[in-house]
Design a protein around this motif. Structure first.
Motif, mmCIF file in Angstrom:
data_model
loop_
_atom_site.group_PDB
_atom_site.id
_atom_site.type_symbol
_atom_site.label_atom_id
_atom_site.label_comp_id
_atom_site.label_asym_id
_atom_site.label_seq_id
_atom_site.Cartn_x
_atom_site.Cartn_y
_atom_site.Cartn_z
ATOM 1 N N ASP A 50 0.834 -1.217 0.000
ATOM 2 C CA ASP A 50 0.000 0.000 0.000
ATOM 3 C C ASP A 50 0.864 1.261 0.000
ATOM 4 N N TRP A 51 1.889 1.233 0.834
ATOM 5 C CA TRP A 51 2.772 2.399 0.922
ATOM 6 C C TRP A 51 3.456 2.636 -0.419
ATOM 7 N N ALA A 52 3.986 1.551 -0.996
ATOM 8 C CA ALA A 52 4.730 1.643 -2.260
ATOM 9 C C ALA A 52 3.827 2.162 -3.383
ATOM 10 N N VAL A 53 2.603 1.643 -3.441
ATOM 11 C CA VAL A 53 1.695 2.043 -4.512
ATOM 12 C C VAL A 53 1.371 3.534 -4.388
ATOM 13 N N ARG A 54 1.087 3.985 -3.166
ATOM 14 C CA ARG A 54 0.777 5.421 -2.973
ATOM 15 C C ARG A 54 1.968 6.285 -3.373
ATOM 16 N N ALA A 55 3.158 5.876 -2.923
ATOM 17 C CA ALA A 55 4.367 6.655 -3.226
ATOM 18 C C ALA A 55 4.602 6.718 -4.738
ATOM 19 N N GLU A 56 4.462 5.575 -5.400
ATOM 20 C CA GLU A 56 4.749 5.528 -6.842
ATOM 21 C C GLU A 56 3.676 6.259 -7.648
ATOM 22 N N LEU A 57 2.420 6.236 -7.186
ATOM 23 C CA LEU A 57 1.376 6.987 -7.890
ATOM 24 C C LEU A 57 1.686 8.481 -7.839
ATOM 25 N N LEU A 58 2.138 8.947 -6.667
ATOM 26 C CA LEU A 58 2.479 10.372 -6.540
ATOM 27 C C LEU A 58 3.679 10.723 -7.418
ATOM 28 N N GLY A 60 4.698 9.199 -10.044
ATOM 29 C CA GLY A 60 4.296 9.105 -11.453
ATOM 30 C C GLY A 60 3.642 10.394 -11.917
ATOM 31 N N THR A 61 2.783 10.964 -11.059
ATOM 32 C CA THR A 61 2.105 12.209 -11.411
ATOM 33 C C THR A 61 3.145 13.309 -11.637
ATOM 34 N N ILE A 62 4.134 13.357 -10.766
ATOM 35 C CA ILE A 62 5.168 14.402 -10.884
ATOM 36 C C ILE A 62 5.999 14.176 -12.144
ATOM 37 N N SER A 63 6.442 12.930 -12.360
ATOM 38 C CA SER A 63 7.342 12.696 -13.502
ATOM 39 C C SER A 63 6.614 12.918 -14.822
ATOM 40 N N ARG A 64 5.314 12.644 -14.878
ATOM 41 C CA ARG A 64 4.565 12.909 -16.119
ATOM 42 C C ARG A 64 4.542 14.389 -16.433
ATOM 43 N N ARG A 65 4.403 15.209 -15.365
ATOM 44 C CA ARG A 65 4.393 16.660 -15.591
ATOM 45 C C ARG A 65 5.739 17.103 -16.166
ATOM 46 N N GLU A 66 6.817 16.495 -15.660
ATOM 47 C CA GLU A 66 8.164 16.933 -16.067
ATOM 48 C C GLU A 66 8.538 16.499 -17.477
ATOM 49 N N GLY A 191 10.865 0.241 -25.553
ATOM 50 C CA GLY A 191 11.624 1.462 -25.297
ATOM 51 C C GLY A 191 10.788 2.555 -24.656
ATOM 52 N N GLU A 192 9.582 2.205 -24.238
ATOM 53 C CA GLU A 192 8.757 3.183 -23.542
ATOM 54 C C GLU A 192 8.708 2.793 -22.064
ATOM 55 N N TYR A 193 8.149 3.700 -21.232
ATOM 56 C CA TYR A 193 8.117 3.465 -19.793
ATOM 57 C C TYR A 193 6.691 3.263 -19.306
ATOM 58 N N TYR A 194 6.596 2.941 -18.021
ATOM 59 C CA TYR A 194 5.264 2.769 -17.446
ATOM 60 C C TYR A 194 4.421 4.022 -17.687
ATOM 61 N N GLU A 195 5.061 5.187 -17.624
ATOM 62 C CA GLU A 195 4.306 6.440 -17.777
ATOM 63 C C GLU A 195 3.675 6.544 -19.167
ATOM 64 N N ASP A 196 4.327 5.962 -20.173
ATOM 65 C CA ASP A 196 3.751 5.964 -21.526
ATOM 66 C C ASP A 196 2.537 5.033 -21.561
ATOM 67 N N ALA A 293 -7.772 12.050 -15.242
ATOM 68 C CA ALA A 293 -6.460 12.585 -14.877
ATOM 69 C C ALA A 293 -6.595 13.585 -13.722
ATOM 70 N N ALA A 294 -7.697 14.317 -13.718
ATOM 71 C CA ALA A 294 -7.893 15.302 -12.663
ATOM 72 C C ALA A 294 -8.046 14.632 -11.301
ATOM 73 N N ASP A 295 -8.437 13.367 -11.328
ATOM 74 C CA ASP A 295 -8.618 12.633 -10.062
ATOM 75 C C ASP A 295 -7.319 12.047 -9.535
ATOM 76 N N GLU A 296 -6.251 12.220 -10.287
ATOM 77 C CA GLU A 296 -5.026 11.493 -9.994
ATOM 78 C C GLU A 296 -4.500 11.711 -8.572
ATOM 79 N N ALA A 297 -4.486 12.976 -8.170
ATOM 80 C CA ALA A 297 -3.944 13.259 -6.854
ATOM 81 C C ALA A 297 -4.766 12.566 -5.785
#
Ligand SMILES: C[S@@+](CC[C@H](N)C(=O)[O-])C[C@H]1O[C@@H](n2cnc3c(N)ncnc32)[C@H](O)[C@@H]1O
Length: 322
Positions: A50-58, A60-66, A191-196, A293-297
């Motif tokens: 649970d901890w890992a999933v929450r951390a990685e979801l957050l 992921g949201t940041i890295s997609r923005r970048e 050659g793509e990532y989870y974010e793709d 996407a707006a629900d992501e956070a």
């Protein structure tokens, strides 16, 4: 790891809250999640998951923005590839696709062709799954392929001329808006990532008809069982938010022998079991990916509930360490 191995949930919680990374590995590459699992500490495995999933979801949201707008496999798409026996290699001798995946592709094809409607495959590679799709009675079969040489190879094999088949050259990101809807979709790029893949998932509410089935090559974090579980659970939760119900079917794998990887630079599979995903679009779906996407956070912060099906399966595996 000691706290996880001993099943001490309070100590694990205190360590995580103090900043201990959930994905820390010991000298042998094992994580706290594997220690907890190896000693049968089910509650702690779930707590770490649970901890890992929450951390990685957050994250992921940041890295997609970048990384908005960048093409992760630009070099691959403009370099040479070669078909060598039962392997497709890129210019760095890295395996793009290998024949050992054939039984998996057969199962993926069965899953996405179950309704016999309009089917989409993203990523031709060696065309293994397309061969299996062709054995099912489908209404139509669309293939998207981004690499010009892979596309040329598919044409040489006659895929552009097959009745009921539409072969599209281009990155899925550039051509998908013109295609669909479908009843079955398979996603397996290179050659793509989870974010793709996450970005592709955001398109599913428009691409997939209600009751339609989506599946993907489940090579998420394939070198560590716990990481693999975490990413499977992330995908399951993201897809659920988009209106898809996901289940994972375990298939024993036989791709660990050294000989399988001879001449291939990147060993991209390390686990004894492969979890085939079946993701069914529910009748009541989220209106569009943008709203989702707006629900992501909110999703990233939501308290985890329930065990994942993969977790059940993991507990039937021999412990990775103890
Ligand atoms: C692992 S292979 C697919 C193998 C295929 N499932 C099979 O059964 O042989 C991945 C393929 O995806 C293609 N690809 C990579 N990025 C892509 C993108 N953005 N859009 C479409 N195809 C892409 C690669 O050129 C490659 O042919």
């Amino acid at each position: 790891m000691l706290a996880a191995d001993a099943g001490c949930a309070e100590a694990v919680q205190a360590l995580l809250e103090a900043g201990a990374p959930w994905h820390a590995q010991d000298a042998e590459g094992h994580t706290a999640g594997e220690y907890a699992s190896g000693s049968g500490r089910r509650a702690v495995v779930q707590q770490l998951l649970d901890w890992a999933v929450r951390a990685e979801l957050l994250l992921g949201t940041i890295s997609r923005r970048e990384r908005k707008g960048s093409i992760p496999n630009r070099d691959y798409l403009s370099s040479c590839i070669k078909y060598e026996g039962d392997v497709l290699l890129d210019a760095e001798q890295e395996g793009v696709m290998m024949q050992w995946e054939e039984p998996l592709m057969k199962r993926h094809a069965e899953i996405i062709c179950a309704s016999g409607g309009d089917v989409l495959n993203v990523g031709f590679g060696m065309g293994i799954i397309d061969g299996f799709i062709g054995q099912h009675k489908t209404h139509s079969h669309t293939i998207i392929e981004a690499h010009a040489d892979v596309y040329a190879h598919a044409c040489k094999l006659g895929w552009d001329q097959r009745p009921g088949v539409r072969l599209v050259l281009g990155r899925w990101q550039d051509v998908i808006a013109e295609l669909g809807p479908f009843d079955g979709i398979f996603f397996d790029t290179y050659g793509e990532y989870y974010e793709d893949m996450h970005d592709f998932h955001e398109k599913l509410p428009k691409l997939l008809r209600p009751g339609g089935v989506y599946s993907f090559f489940n090579g998420l974090a394939p070198d560590n069982f716990f990481f693999h579980l975490v990413y499977g659970e992330i995908a399951r939760r993201e897809l659920s938010r988009l209106g898809l119900e996901t289940s994972y079917e375990p298939v024993p794998m036989d791709a660990l022998a050294k000989e399988v990887w001879e001449g291939v630079q990147n060993r991209y599979w390390h686990l004894p079991v492969y979890f085939v995903p079946t993701c069914v679009m529910q009748e009541q779906q989220v209106a569009d990916g943008g709203a989702a996407a707006a629900d992501e956070a909110a999703v990233a912060g939501e308290a985890a509930a329930g065990d994942s099906q993969q977790l059940e399966q993991q507990e039937q595996q021999p412990a990775a360490s103890s």
